[in-house]
Every structure is written in C-alpha cells, then in structure tokens.
Motif scaffolding. Structure first.
Motif, PDB file in Angstrom:
ATOM      1  N   LYS A 238      -3.665 -69.631  35.758  1.00 37.01           N
ATOM      2  CA  LYS A 238      -4.605 -70.000  34.902  1.00 37.01           C
ATOM      3  C   LYS A 238      -4.172 -69.946  33.495  1.00 37.01           C
ATOM      4  O   LYS A 238      -3.642 -68.850  33.031  1.00 37.01           O
ATOM      5  CB  LYS A 238      -5.927 -69.432  35.080  1.00 37.01           C
ATOM      6  CG  LYS A 238      -6.620 -69.547  36.334  1.00 37.01           C
ATOM      7  CD  LYS A 238      -7.999 -70.118  36.511  1.00 37.01           C
ATOM      8  CE  LYS A 238      -8.518 -70.506  37.882  1.00 37.01           C
ATOM      9  NZ  LYS A 238      -8.447 -69.432  38.823  1.00 37.01           N
TER      10      LYS A 238
ATOM     11  N   SER B  66      -3.823 -76.575  34.803  1.00 36.79           N
ATOM     12  CA  SER B  66      -4.320 -75.238  35.132  1.00 36.79           C
ATOM     13  C   SER B  66      -4.900 -74.729  33.787  1.00 36.79           C
ATOM     14  O   SER B  66      -5.026 -73.204  33.665  1.00 36.79           O
ATOM     15  CB  SER B  66      -3.677 -74.042  35.808  1.00 36.79           C
ATOM     16  OG  SER B  66      -3.413 -74.625  37.271  1.00 36.79           O
TER      17      SER B  66
ATOM     18  N   ILE C 158      -7.866 -73.619  31.435  1.00 31.34           N
ATOM     19  CA  ILE C 158      -9.108 -73.427  31.551  1.00 31.34           C
ATOM     20  C   ILE C 158      -9.845 -73.409  30.358  1.00 31.34           C
ATOM     21  O   ILE C 158     -11.056 -73.488  30.356  1.00 31.34           O
ATOM     22  CB  ILE C 158      -9.465 -72.120  32.254  1.00 31.34           C
ATOM     23  CG1 ILE C 158      -9.031 -70.798  31.422  1.00 31.34           C
ATOM     24  CG2 ILE C 158      -8.880 -72.020  33.780  1.00 31.34           C
ATOM     25  CD1 ILE C 158      -9.500 -69.513  31.928  1.00 31.34           C
TER      26      ILE C 158
ATOM     27  N   GLN D 246     -12.165 -65.564  34.678  1.00 31.99           N
ATOM     28  CA  GLN D 246     -11.578 -66.542  35.239  1.00 31.99           C
ATOM     29  C   GLN D 246     -10.139 -66.589  35.424  1.00 31.99           C
ATOM     30  O   GLN D 246      -9.415 -66.791  36.244  1.00 31.99           O
ATOM     31  CB  GLN D 246     -11.819 -67.960  34.450  1.00 31.99           C
ATOM     32  CG  GLN D 246     -13.301 -68.596  34.736  1.00 31.99           C
ATOM     33  CD  GLN D 246     -13.308 -70.049  34.209  1.00 31.99           C
ATOM     34  OE1 GLN D 246     -12.541 -70.991  34.471  1.00 31.99           O
ATOM     35  NE2 GLN D 246     -14.447 -70.254  33.358  1.00 31.99           N
TER      36      GLN D 246
END
Ligand code: ZN
Length: 319
Positions: A8, A83, A85, A316
C-alpha cells in the motif's frame, strides 16, 4: 508481478498532465498508441527546461471538461492499480484555459473525475514561476473557494533556475492571509537557498528539495520544522540533476535524518509508477519494505488531511 506491487502506497507529488494514459489519448486523437507513447514519453535526458517542454503536448490535449474529467478519473484508476490508497494530484489550472474554459471550469472538471473514481484523492493547484503575480493570485483565490471541496493546497512550479523562489514572497504571504496551505517545488533545478526561502514562507512540504544536501543549515531546518521532501527519483535523473540513479543524494539525506516521501512526479513522461520507483530505490540504495512503510507513514502524517482521515489511512498501511 513486480516486487512491491501489492504494498500500500501514498503518492503526494504527481502531475495530471504528465501522467496521461496513452490508451485514452489514442482514443481522443484517433492515433495509434505507439505513436502517442512516443509523443508523451521523454526520449532523452536533458535539463529541467527540456523536461518542461514535454508538457506542451499533453496540455494541448486537455482543453475541454470531458477530457479533463476523464484524465483525472483514469489517473486515479491507474494509481489504484498500483496499490495507492491516497493521492494528492497536482495540476496547473491556468494552462487549460486557452480555449473556452475558465479556471473554475477546469478545477470542477478535474474534481468530478476524481470523485467518479474510487481512489481517495485531493487536488493541488499549481501556480507558475513564469506567470504574472495577478494570475498566480487568481489560482490562490480559486484554491480558497474549493478548499474542503477537493482542493487541498497550492504549489509553485516552473523554471526554478530562471525564477528563484525568493521572488515569490508576496504570493505566499497572500496565500497565508487567505488560509490556503502550500507546498513549493524548491531545490530541484535551483539551490538550497530556494528551499530556505520555501521554509521561511511556510511550505508544508518541499517538492524535490534534493539540493538540501548541499547545505547543513537547510537540512537542520527541515528536521527542526519537520518538513519532508517529496522525492521523485526518476524525474531527477530525467531532468539531468543526476547522470545516474546511484548519484542521487536520497540515501545521504535519509542518513542525515531528513524525512523523505517517494513520488513519481510524472508517470507517463517518465514512464514510471510508484512500484517502479520503490524497485529502483531497492536496487540502487538497498531500501527495504520497512523503509517504504515508514516513508508512507511520513507521507500520511504530512498529507493535507484531517487527523481522523490520517488515522484511517495509517490503519490501512498496516494491513
Ligand atoms: Zn513536480
């Protein structure tokens, strides 16, 4: 699959016009994709002014609401595939007002594209060093109008060597008065003095800022005021700052305690992604996943977000 593809990521320095999807441009222009790639990608390393010329073609394409909206939406889609975020996408709104659009039309079209996507993203509006002060002030006024409606901050881009940062004091005083936060491209083609000025004006982050390595005093200030650099490794090689990746000062900056974030600058012009940048940093400097997670935490900490949003993103990143 490439290493780090699933990691991420947070992207804080990515220009919309330098990151157009060649497939979408081929649809707009009815030219084949390989021809478009040749026009959008940098073909040979020059200096910053050569690199800046690469924006002429993509800007010439982005002159109506539909295309601006699509460009933003497709970029968000591509970032998400990598990826990412959270992203802060930047653009120079005045460069798209040559035909029928005014600045607000441009900003609204891009925000619509971002909102149509499923990526969490905000917009940074760039002023240009080459422009008249009144035009740049207009960008500050528009940013103020759209703050908390998708616009996060303003920035100053353009030819740093020809227009040093110290010339823009009034502009950033005005931005402060108006309550508009800002980042500044500084210490890229210019010197550590440009970074020093950006710090004194109150910049939240420094775009590039690699010339900090030439000044102990500037590095100390970056640390003291907790101001991170937005490092764009490939871009710095493409603008001729460093002949080779291994010449880049990122490792020395990190070793000195300066906080860095990793960014692409221009995904299409530089034919890169954040995954590619992480792989290069691993290859040339030995940075590992632990370092990248840490750098992404800095990016979240210094993003233009509320504490609650930051907390959510940090969770996250840990997943
Ligand atoms: Zn940039």
């Amino acid at each position: 699959m490439k290493k780090y593809e699933n990691l991420k990521k947070v992207e804080l320095h990515c220009h919309l016009d330098g990151s157009l999807d060649p497939v979408r441009v081929s649809k707009w222009t009815r030219k084949n994709v390989s021809e478009i790639i040749d026009k959008l990608r940098l073909q040979r390393q020059g200096d910053l002014n050569d690199y800046l010329k690469m924006f002429e073609y993509p800007i010439s394409l982005l002159h109506n609401r539909q295309r601006l909206k699509e460009a933003a939406e497709v970029l968000c889609r591509d970032l998400k595939k990598d990826s990412v975020i959270y992203a802060e996408i930047r653009m120079d709104p005045l460069s798209h007002t040559k035909k029928d659009l005014n600045v607000k039309d441009v900003v609204e079209a891009v925000l619509e594209g971002i909102n149509n996507s499923t990526l969490k993203a905000k917009l940074i509006l760039c002023m240009k060093r080459e422009r008249e002060e009144a035009e740049n002030k207009m960008v500050i006024d528009v940013a103020k109008k759209y703050l908390k409606k998708g616009v996060a901050a303003i920035d100053l881009s353009g030819s740093e060597g020809d227009y040093p940062t110290r010339c823009f004091k009034n502009l950033f005083l005005y931005a402060k008065e108006q309550g508009v936060p800002f980042v500044i491209h500084a210490g890229e083609a210019g010197t550590s003095d440009d970074i020093n000025c950006a710090i004194s004006f109150g910049a939240s982050r420094i775009g590039h800022g690699v010339k900090a390595i030439t000044s102990f005093e500037v590095m100390e200030k970056l640390k003291k005021y907790d101001i991170p650099l937005e490092i764009c490794l490939t871009s710095n090689v493409h603008t001729g700052l460093y002949p080779k990746y291994s010449d880049h000062p990122i490792m020395r900056l990190v070793d000195s305690g300066v906080k860095v974030t990793i960014n692409t600058d221009n995904r299409t012009i530089s034919n890169t992604t954040l995954t590619d940048e992480y792989n290069l940093l691993n290859k040339y400097f030995g940075f590992t996943i632990t370092d990248f997670v840490e750098m992404n935490r800095y990016a979240v900490k210094h993003a233009f977000l509320s504490d609650k949003e930051k907390e959510e993103l940090l969770k996250q990143l840990e997943k």
